[in-house]
Design a protein around this motif. Structure first.
Motif, short mmCIF file in Angstrom:
data_model
loop_
_atom_site.label_atom_id
_atom_site.label_comp_id
_atom_site.label_asym_id
_atom_site.label_seq_id
_atom_site.Cartn_x
_atom_site.Cartn_y
_atom_site.Cartn_z
N ASP A 116 0.81 -1.22 0.00
CA ASP A 116 0.00 0.00 0.00
C ASP A 116 0.84 1.27 0.00
N GLY A 117 2.16 1.13 -0.09
CA GLY A 117 3.05 2.29 -0.15
C GLY A 117 3.64 2.71 1.17
N ALA A 118 3.15 2.13 2.27
CA ALA A 118 3.69 2.47 3.60
C ALA A 118 5.10 1.90 3.75
N PRO A 119 5.97 2.55 4.52
CA PRO A 119 7.32 2.00 4.75
C PRO A 119 7.24 0.63 5.42
N PHE A 120 8.17 -0.26 5.06
CA PHE A 120 8.22 -1.58 5.67
C PHE A 120 8.96 -1.49 7.00
N PHE A 121 8.35 -2.00 8.06
CA PHE A 121 8.88 -1.80 9.41
C PHE A 121 10.29 -2.36 9.58
N GLY A 122 10.67 -3.38 8.80
CA GLY A 122 11.96 -4.03 8.99
C GLY A 122 13.11 -3.39 8.26
N ASP A 123 12.86 -2.36 7.45
CA ASP A 123 13.91 -1.66 6.73
C ASP A 123 14.64 -0.74 7.70
N PRO A 124 15.96 -0.91 7.88
CA PRO A 124 16.70 -0.05 8.82
C PRO A 124 16.57 1.44 8.51
N ARG A 125 16.37 1.80 7.24
CA ARG A 125 16.17 3.22 6.91
C ARG A 125 14.89 3.74 7.58
N TYR A 126 13.85 2.90 7.61
CA TYR A 126 12.60 3.32 8.25
C TYR A 126 12.75 3.36 9.77
N VAL A 127 13.51 2.42 10.33
CA VAL A 127 13.74 2.43 11.78
C VAL A 127 14.36 3.76 12.19
N SER A 130 11.83 6.68 11.82
CA SER A 130 10.83 6.76 12.88
C SER A 130 11.38 7.48 14.12
N VAL A 131 12.68 7.31 14.38
CA VAL A 131 13.30 8.03 15.50
C VAL A 131 13.43 9.51 15.16
N LEU A 132 13.83 9.81 13.92
CA LEU A 132 13.97 11.21 13.52
C LEU A 132 12.63 11.95 13.59
N ALA A 133 11.54 11.22 13.36
CA ALA A 133 10.21 11.85 13.44
C ALA A 133 9.93 12.36 14.85
N ARG A 134 10.47 11.69 15.85
CA ARG A 134 10.26 12.13 17.23
C ARG A 134 10.96 13.47 17.48
N LEU A 422 13.01 -0.18 24.62
CA LEU A 422 13.29 -0.41 23.20
C LEU A 422 12.04 -0.71 22.38
N PRO A 423 11.16 -1.63 22.79
CA PRO A 423 9.97 -1.89 21.98
C PRO A 423 9.07 -0.66 21.85
N GLN A 424 9.10 0.21 22.84
CA GLN A 424 8.28 1.42 22.77
C GLN A 424 8.81 2.38 21.71
N VAL A 425 10.12 2.41 21.51
CA VAL A 425 10.72 3.33 20.56
C VAL A 425 10.83 2.71 19.17
N PHE A 426 11.26 1.46 19.08
CA PHE A 426 11.50 0.81 17.80
C PHE A 426 10.34 -0.06 17.33
N GLY A 427 9.38 -0.33 18.22
CA GLY A 427 8.25 -1.18 17.88
C GLY A 427 8.49 -2.62 18.29
#
Length: 461
Positions: A116-127, A130-134, A422-427
């Motif tokens: 659906d175009g959403a980032p894949f959670f397992g891609d380190p670039r997305y990990v 997601s931190v930069l978004a904070r 960690l799970p709270q920040v990285f999922g």
């Protein structure tokens, strides 16, 4: 370099590139996996425009591979999903030439997305994203610079199978000794460093200084400060590729293995980090040489979370051989001003360049994940207004009453698995995925009988 750019942008970039480079025959479409290993496909010139527009299908389980390329079945994204495909889209701005290969070749980084175009959670670039978004929610932008250490090696191993320094093209000798910051050491491999410099210029990699390091044929190349942490990680991954490619050109090898020689210095990846507000001001700088309260909060967060995130900085069994008393690798979660024995060093100099040097990660660490772990810790300290305590002065290896870092991957993984933060920040899903990958490698190493064991025990006990 914007991972969220539209496919049309990537298509236009490719079409312009094809016009400028009519000789290019093949395109390497590259995606860094969980280990930082580049995987992907070769695409012929005739098909590259289509791939730029529609993407390249690859199994999502490419992020659930151990270092040998085996599936990690406990990751939750192999059999449970039917080993389904996801779509890898080009990273605009990453298309460039590959000068060290015989066939005219170009390369392009990819990032994985869901159907659906959403980032894949397992891609380190997305990990990392997601931190930069904070930070973005707080109106803050991390500025980072990475320093990579590596060894040049002879292609032929020594008689006992161990690596050995290469023969210098300039004087036909092996470097068995080294002078740290020695200029002659650089001269001995002048053609290699010239090839690296030219390739970096061609690929727009913002390299800064090059120095000879602590051990024979060990060097460090630094990247310039970058206000886009994802781009900084991209640059680090591609700089490794350039260094290995240039070494190959000159009949050598290059390694970023954390500890290729038991008795010599290890390879680190030091990360410099500051924070800018929306006006472009460094919020770590308050005009003093101690830095702002925000700097102290960030330091406290990185110190507090360092043990939990250790297996991002030291991802394999060999990684932990760097951390030895008396070495330049830290062994405790410490911080200090202009102190290279601490895990976090606040460099001296102009206060407007106030920053932290994070000295824990090895050169074998995945740059996206190391940055995500470091920045996630800093964010945790800032939002909770943590206090780091007093800075360490003198030899941090001799400090008492400070949290010691894990000394082995098993210990680091046990702390990682118990983490609530960690799970709270990285999922939860990524926490499970990364843990499974590391445990599978560790268990395989645990089943190996080493040559030293045979030498010590086979006929003795």
């Amino acid at each position: 370099m914007n991972a969220n750019a539209t496919p049309a942008t990537a298509r236009e970039e490719v079409e312009q590139f094809l016009q400028l480079h009519p000789d290019i025959e093949v395109f390497e479409m590259l995606i860094p996996d969980t280990n930082g290993v580049l995987r992907g496909k070769w695409i012929p010139r005739s098909a590259v425009t289509r791939f730029a527009e529609h993407g390249m299908r690859m199994p999502a389980s490419v992020f659930a591979l151990d270092i040998w390329g085996n599936d990690v079945l406990e990751s939750g994204i192999v059999l449970e999903t039917g080993d389904r495909d996801s779509v890898c889209m080009p990273v605009p701005g990453s298309l460039t030439l590959v000068p060290w290969l015989r066939r005219p070749t170009a390369q392009m980084l990819m990032t994985m997305r869901e159907p659906d175009g959403a980032p894949f959670f397992g891609d380190p670039r997305y990990v990392l994203a997601s931190v930069l978004a904070r930070f973005a929610e707080m109106g803050l932008t991390p500025v980072v610079a990475l320093e990579l250490e590596f060894y040049l090696l002879d292609r032929e191993a020594a008689a006992d199978g161990s690596p050995q320094p290469p023969i210098s093209p300039s004087n036909s000798r092996r470097q068995w000794t080294s002078q740290v910051y020695g200029i002659d050491e650089l001269h001995e491999f002048e053609d290699f460093f010239d090839a690296v410099s030219r390739a970096c210029a061609l690929q727009n990699l913002p390299v800064d200084t090059t120095v000879a390091e602590q051990a024979p044929s060990q060097f460090e190349i630094n990247l310039k400060h970058q206000p886009d942490a994802i781009l900084a990680a991209d640059n680090a991954v591609l700089l490794k590729r350039v260094i290995k490619g240039a070494a190959q050109q000159y009949q050598m090898a290059a390694t970023f293995m954390a500890k290729p020689y038991g008795e010599l210095a290890g390879n680190g990846m030091h990360i410099h980090f500051s924070l800018l507000d929306q006006q472009g001001r460094n919020v770590f700088d308050d005009g003093s040489h101690q830095g702002s309260p925000l700097l102290r909060h960030a330091i406290a967060g990185m110190v507090t979370t360092m043990r939990e995130t250790m297996c991002f900085y030291a991802p394999n069994t060999n990684s932990f051989r760097r951390f030895q008393p008396g070495s330049h690798a830290p062994i405790a979660a410490t911080w200090g001003y202009d102190n290279r024995s601490t895990a976090l060093r606040i460099p001296s100099g102009d206060t407007n360049a106030m920053r932290v040097e994070h000295r824990v990660a090895g050169a074998d660490a995945n740059p996206y994940l190391a940055l995500a772990a470091m920045l996630g810790g800093a964010w945790h300290g800032i939002v909770n207004r943590l206090d780091p305590g007093e800075p360490t002065s003198g030899n941090a290896h001799e400090c008492e009453h400070v949290p010691m870092l894990p000394t082995a991957l098993k210990h680091a993984l046990e702390i990682f698995d118990r983490s609530v933060w960690l799970p709270q920040v990285f999922g939860e899903s990524y926490h499970q995925l990364y843990s499974a990958c590391r445990w599978q490698e560790l268990e395989k190493f645990g089943r190996q009988v080493t040559p030293l064991e045979y030498e010590s025990y086979l006929r003795t006990v």
